[in-house]
Design a protein around this motif. Structure first.
Motif, PDB file in Angstrom:
ATOM      1  N   THR A 224     -50.110   1.651 -39.306  1.00  0.00           N
ATOM      2  CA  THR A 224     -49.712   2.531 -40.407  1.00  0.00           C
ATOM      3  C   THR A 224     -48.685   3.531 -39.877  1.00  0.00           C
ATOM      4  OG1 THR A 224     -51.543   4.092 -40.100  1.00  0.00           O
ATOM      5  CG2 THR A 224     -51.914   2.251 -41.616  1.00  0.00           C
ATOM      6  N   LEU A 225     -47.668   3.808 -40.704  1.00  0.00           N
ATOM      7  CA  LEU A 225     -46.495   4.553 -40.247  1.00  0.00           C
ATOM      8  C   LEU A 225     -46.243   5.784 -41.104  1.00  0.00           C
ATOM      9  CD1 LEU A 225     -44.262   1.349 -39.836  1.00  0.00           C
ATOM     10  CD2 LEU A 225     -45.363   2.619 -37.974  1.00  0.00           C
ATOM     11  N   GLY A 226     -47.309   6.412 -41.606  1.00  0.00           N
ATOM     12  CA  GLY A 226     -47.154   7.623 -42.412  1.00  0.00           C
ATOM     13  C   GLY A 226     -46.260   7.367 -43.620  1.00  0.00           C
ATOM     14  N   ALA A 227     -45.319   8.272 -43.866  1.00  0.00           N
ATOM     15  CA  ALA A 227     -44.449   8.171 -45.048  1.00  0.00           C
ATOM     16  C   ALA A 227     -43.539   6.942 -45.016  1.00  0.00           C
ATOM     17  CB  ALA A 227     -43.611   9.433 -45.167  1.00  0.00           C
TER      18      ALA A 227
ATOM     19  N   ALA B 266     -46.249   0.800 -43.779  1.00  0.00           N
ATOM     20  CA  ALA B 266     -47.097   0.117 -42.797  1.00  0.00           C
ATOM     21  C   ALA B 266     -46.418  -1.164 -42.334  1.00  0.00           C
ATOM     22  CB  ALA B 266     -48.454  -0.195 -43.417  1.00  0.00           C
TER      23      ALA B 266
ATOM     24  N   ALA C  81     -43.857   2.687 -48.031  1.00  0.00           N
ATOM     25  CA  ALA C  81     -44.859   3.508 -48.712  1.00  0.00           C
ATOM     26  C   ALA C  81     -44.489   3.627 -50.190  1.00  0.00           C
ATOM     27  CB  ALA C  81     -44.892   4.893 -48.080  1.00  0.00           C
ATOM     28  N   PHE C  82     -45.491   3.910 -51.015  1.00  0.00           N
ATOM     29  CA  PHE C  82     -45.249   4.204 -52.429  1.00  0.00           C
ATOM     30  C   PHE C  82     -45.064   5.714 -52.579  1.00  0.00           C
ATOM     31  CE2 PHE C  82     -47.286   0.170 -52.620  1.00  0.00           C
ATOM     32  CZ  PHE C  82     -46.890  -0.425 -53.800  1.00  0.00           C
TER      33      PHE C  82
ATOM     34  N   VAL D  96     -46.087  15.402 -52.302  1.00  0.00           N
ATOM     35  CA  VAL D  96     -47.104  15.263 -51.252  1.00  0.00           C
ATOM     36  C   VAL D  96     -47.712  16.641 -50.978  1.00  0.00           C
ATOM     37  CG1 VAL D  96     -47.477  14.634 -48.835  1.00  0.00           C
ATOM     38  CG2 VAL D  96     -45.944  13.262 -50.276  1.00  0.00           C
TER      39      VAL D  96
ATOM     40  N   THR E 139     -51.661  15.309 -46.410  1.00  0.00           N
ATOM     41  CA  THR E 139     -51.734  13.922 -45.916  1.00  0.00           C
ATOM     42  C   THR E 139     -53.002  13.651 -45.095  1.00  0.00           C
ATOM     43  OG1 THR E 139     -50.483  14.438 -43.911  1.00  0.00           O
ATOM     44  CG2 THR E 139     -49.206  13.691 -45.813  1.00  0.00           C
TER      45      THR E 139
ATOM     46  N   GLY F  92     -56.374  12.334 -44.150  1.00  0.00           N
ATOM     47  CA  GLY F  92     -57.171  11.270 -44.764  1.00  0.00           C
ATOM     48  C   GLY F  92     -56.333  10.144 -45.337  1.00  0.00           C
ATOM     49  N   ALA F  93     -54.998  10.187 -45.124  1.00  0.00           N
ATOM     50  CA  ALA F  93     -54.151   9.105 -45.651  1.00  0.00           C
ATOM     51  C   ALA F  93     -54.566   7.763 -45.049  1.00  0.00           C
ATOM     52  CB  ALA F  93     -52.682   9.381 -45.334  1.00  0.00           C
TER      53      ALA F  93
ATOM     54  N   PHE G  56     -55.896   4.439 -47.012  1.00  0.00           N
ATOM     55  CA  PHE G  56     -55.277   3.129 -46.811  1.00  0.00           C
ATOM     56  C   PHE G  56     -56.352   2.091 -46.475  1.00  0.00           C
ATOM     57  CE2 PHE G  56     -53.787  -0.196 -44.068  1.00  0.00           C
ATOM     58  CZ  PHE G  56     -52.656  -0.662 -44.713  1.00  0.00           C
TER      59      PHE G  56
ATOM     60  N   CYS H 173     -51.519   0.886 -49.313  1.00  0.00           N
ATOM     61  CA  CYS H 173     -50.436   1.888 -49.356  1.00  0.00           C
ATOM     62  C   CYS H 173     -50.463   2.654 -50.681  1.00  0.00           C
ATOM     63  CB  CYS H 173     -49.070   1.219 -49.189  1.00  0.00           C
ATOM     64  SG  CYS H 173     -48.709   0.702 -47.504  1.00  0.00           S
TER      65      CYS H 173
ATOM     66  N   ALA I  26     -53.323   5.179 -50.650  1.00  0.00           N
ATOM     67  CA  ALA I  26     -53.009   6.346 -49.812  1.00  0.00           C
ATOM     68  C   ALA I  26     -51.932   7.213 -50.464  1.00  0.00           C
ATOM     69  CB  ALA I  26     -52.557   5.882 -48.434  1.00  0.00           C
ATOM     70  N   ALA I  27     -50.968   6.583 -51.125  1.00  0.00           N
ATOM     71  CA  ALA I  27     -49.878   7.352 -51.748  1.00  0.00           C
ATOM     72  C   ALA I  27     -50.423   8.310 -52.802  1.00  0.00           C
ATOM     73  CB  ALA I  27     -48.860   6.401 -52.374  1.00  0.00           C
TER      74      ALA I  27
ATOM     75  N   VAL J 114     -52.452  11.336 -51.013  1.00  0.00           N
ATOM     76  CA  VAL J 114     -51.664  12.411 -50.384  1.00  0.00           C
ATOM     77  C   VAL J 114     -51.084  13.409 -51.402  1.00  0.00           C
ATOM     78  CG1 VAL J 114     -51.092  11.038 -48.332  1.00  0.00           C
ATOM     79  CG2 VAL J 114     -49.450  11.133 -50.238  1.00  0.00           C
TER      80      VAL J 114
HETATM   81  P1  ATP Z   1     -54.470  10.791 -41.207  1.00  0.00           P
HETATM   82  O1  ATP Z   1     -54.778  10.846 -39.737  1.00  0.00           O
HETATM   83  O2  ATP Z   1     -53.657  11.935 -41.725  1.00  0.00           O
HETATM   84  O3  ATP Z   1     -55.637  10.477 -42.049  1.00  0.00           O
HETATM   85  P2  ATP Z   1     -53.118   8.450 -40.420  1.00  0.00           P
HETATM   86  O4  ATP Z   1     -52.194   9.032 -39.386  1.00  0.00           O
HETATM   87  O5  ATP Z   1     -54.304   7.715 -39.961  1.00  0.00           O
HETATM   88  O6  ATP Z   1     -53.513   9.552 -41.457  1.00  0.00           O
HETATM   89  P3  ATP Z   1     -50.764   7.430 -41.705  1.00  0.00           P
HETATM   90  O7  ATP Z   1     -50.109   6.369 -40.930  1.00  0.00           O
HETATM   91  O8  ATP Z   1     -50.181   8.803 -41.660  1.00  0.00           O
HETATM   92  O9  ATP Z   1     -52.303   7.442 -41.328  1.00  0.00           O
HETATM   93  O10 ATP Z   1     -50.842   7.031 -43.244  1.00  0.00           O
HETATM   94  C1  ATP Z   1     -51.560   5.898 -43.698  1.00  0.00           C
HETATM   95  C2  ATP Z   1     -50.857   5.316 -44.902  1.00  0.00           C
HETATM   96  O11 ATP Z   1     -50.807   6.315 -45.916  1.00  0.00           O
HETATM   97  C3  ATP Z   1     -49.421   4.905 -44.642  1.00  0.00           C
HETATM   98  O12 ATP Z   1     -49.373   3.554 -44.195  1.00  0.00           O
HETATM   99  C4  ATP Z   1     -48.791   5.096 -46.012  1.00  0.00           C
HETATM  100  O13 ATP Z   1     -48.974   3.932 -46.799  1.00  0.00           O
HETATM  101  C5  ATP Z   1     -49.596   6.217 -46.628  1.00  0.00           C
HETATM  102  N1  ATP Z   1     -48.898   7.510 -46.509  1.00  0.00           N
HETATM  103  C6  ATP Z   1     -49.001   8.421 -45.504  1.00  0.00           C
HETATM  104  N2  ATP Z   1     -48.189   9.487 -45.734  1.00  0.00           N
HETATM  105  C7  ATP Z   1     -47.570   9.245 -46.910  1.00  0.00           C
HETATM  106  C8  ATP Z   1     -46.609   9.943 -47.714  1.00  0.00           C
HETATM  107  N3  ATP Z   1     -46.116  11.130 -47.325  1.00  0.00           N
HETATM  108  N4  ATP Z   1     -46.204   9.382 -48.876  1.00  0.00           N
HETATM  109  C9  ATP Z   1     -46.692   8.179 -49.292  1.00  0.00           C
HETATM  110  N5  ATP Z   1     -47.601   7.470 -48.587  1.00  0.00           N
HETATM  111  C10 ATP Z   1     -48.033   7.979 -47.422  1.00  0.00           C
END
Ligand code: ATP
Length: 307
Positions: free
Chosen positions: A223-226, A229, A242-243, A248, A251, A253-254, A258, A280, A283-284, A287
């Motif tokens: 998973t790649l945050g914003a 993935a 991401a959607f 936002v 974030t 629990g993103a 997911f 995705c 998670a979208a 957030v």
């Molecule tokens: P956290 O530790 O904050 O719970 P994480 O680091 O385990 O999160 P992320 O990779 O940051 O996980 O995010 C998981 C998924 O959430 C991503 O693959 C993406 O689909 C979604 N996501 C995260 N940030 C955003 C964002 N700003 N807008 C839309 N989707 C997001």
């Protein structure tokens, strides 16, 4: 006989207690804060609530103390429709996270005391053998003791369940765990810890996917945050964007949102790449709302975003 559809999740519950102030306190200082929130947290617990709200048939295996935080956990599972195979223990507290938040910089400092959930062991997995062996999906993380995660993944794998492993928080893991994972799902920080190099560019993400697959995982999702993935398996390698579901707000629990959405979609027989889009979308939406478990969207909301 009906097809397997249940999702069994092993993990911890921790009550998130978050305190906001203009800055973090110094040693021996008492600082007046500007806000406090209390809510259910813990990766496994958040994932269970996310999966159930997304429409999954979820059982959560954990431990809590016989105290108000434990009651909060059980009430959250009842509200979300999670079957709680959660041992209530006397003489030990429920898991709790003490979170300082600097309201100016957004920086935080956290102490997690896992309490009862730190005592989860292989006996909790054994006590749930029938449920794990009849599940479609078994999912776990690394907040509870490692041997319990390995025992659960092995039991589920032997019984033919699809196994999803979220190696979080970041730490080293033994090589024999990869072969137990149909899907291994780290975020960028966890993937970097596992492969031993930075994960910033697309090529570094691809290289990490290859490394983790070579170690024996059935498929790798980073998973790649914003950015969305990345999915990598023997025959397919794909970035899924991401959607966007609005502004936002939080974030935290993103990743759990997911994973909950992804597990539900896989339990319904969706193809991995479709399930990844479903995760995705889940998670979208999460957030755009404050908090972790309370931010998890309903099935109707996820379906509306997917169109
Ligand atoms: P956290 O530790 O904050 O719970 P994480 O680091 O385990 O999160 P992320 O990779 O940051 O996980 O995010 C998981 C998924 O959430 C991503 O693959 C993406 O689909 C979604 N996501 C995260 N940030 C955003 C964002 N700003 N807008 C839309 N989707 C997001």
């Amino acid at each position: 006989m009906s097809e397997k559809s249940g999702i069994v999740i092993l993990g911890i519950f921790a009550a998130d207690t978050a305190y906001k102030a203009k800055r973090l306190p110094h040693i021996a200082e008492t600082l007046m804060g500007s806000g406090f929130t209390l809510g259910p947290g813990g990766k496994g617990s958040n994932q269970a609530i996310a999966a159930a709200k997304a429409g999954g048939k979820v059982t959560f295996i954990s431990r809590v103390g016989n105290d108000p935080f434990g009651e909060m956990a059980l009430a959250a599972y009842a509200a979300a429709g999670v079957k709680a195979n959660v041992m209530k223990m006397d003489g030990v507290s429920s898991g709790a996270a003490f979170i300082f938040v600097d309201e100016v910089t957004g920086d935080n400092a956290i102490i997690v005391a896992p309490g009862a959930a730190g005592l989860i062991g292989i006996e909790d997995v054994d006590a749930n053998r029938a449920e794990i062996e009849s599940a479609a999906i078994f999912m776990t993380q690394l907040e509870q003791p490692l041997e319990a995660a390995i025992h659960g993944l092995s039991m589920a794998k032997r019984a033919g369940a699809t196994t999803i492993f979220n190696p979080a928080p970041a730490r080293a893991i033994p090589d024999n765990i990869y072969g137990l994972c149909d899907f291994i799902v780290p975020n960028e920080v966890e993937a970097a810890e596992l492969v031993g190099h930075a994960i910033a560019t697309d090529e570094e993400v691809r290289a990490a996917g290859r490394t983790l697959l070579d170690r024996g995982a059935g498929a790798v999702i980073i998973t790649l945050g914003a950015r969305g993935a990345f999915y990598h398996t023997a025959g397919q390698s794909e970035f899924v964007p991401a959607f966007s579901a609005g502004d936002v707000v939080d974030t935290t629990g993103a990743g759990d949102a997911f994973l909950g959405g992804f597990a539900t979609a896989i339990s319904e027989g969706q193809e991995p790449i479709e399930a990844l889009r479903f995760g995705c979308a889940t998670a979208a939406i999460a957030v755009t709302r404050p908090g972790t478990a309370p931010a998890m969207p309903s099935r109707a909301e996820i379906s509306a975003l997917l169109g």
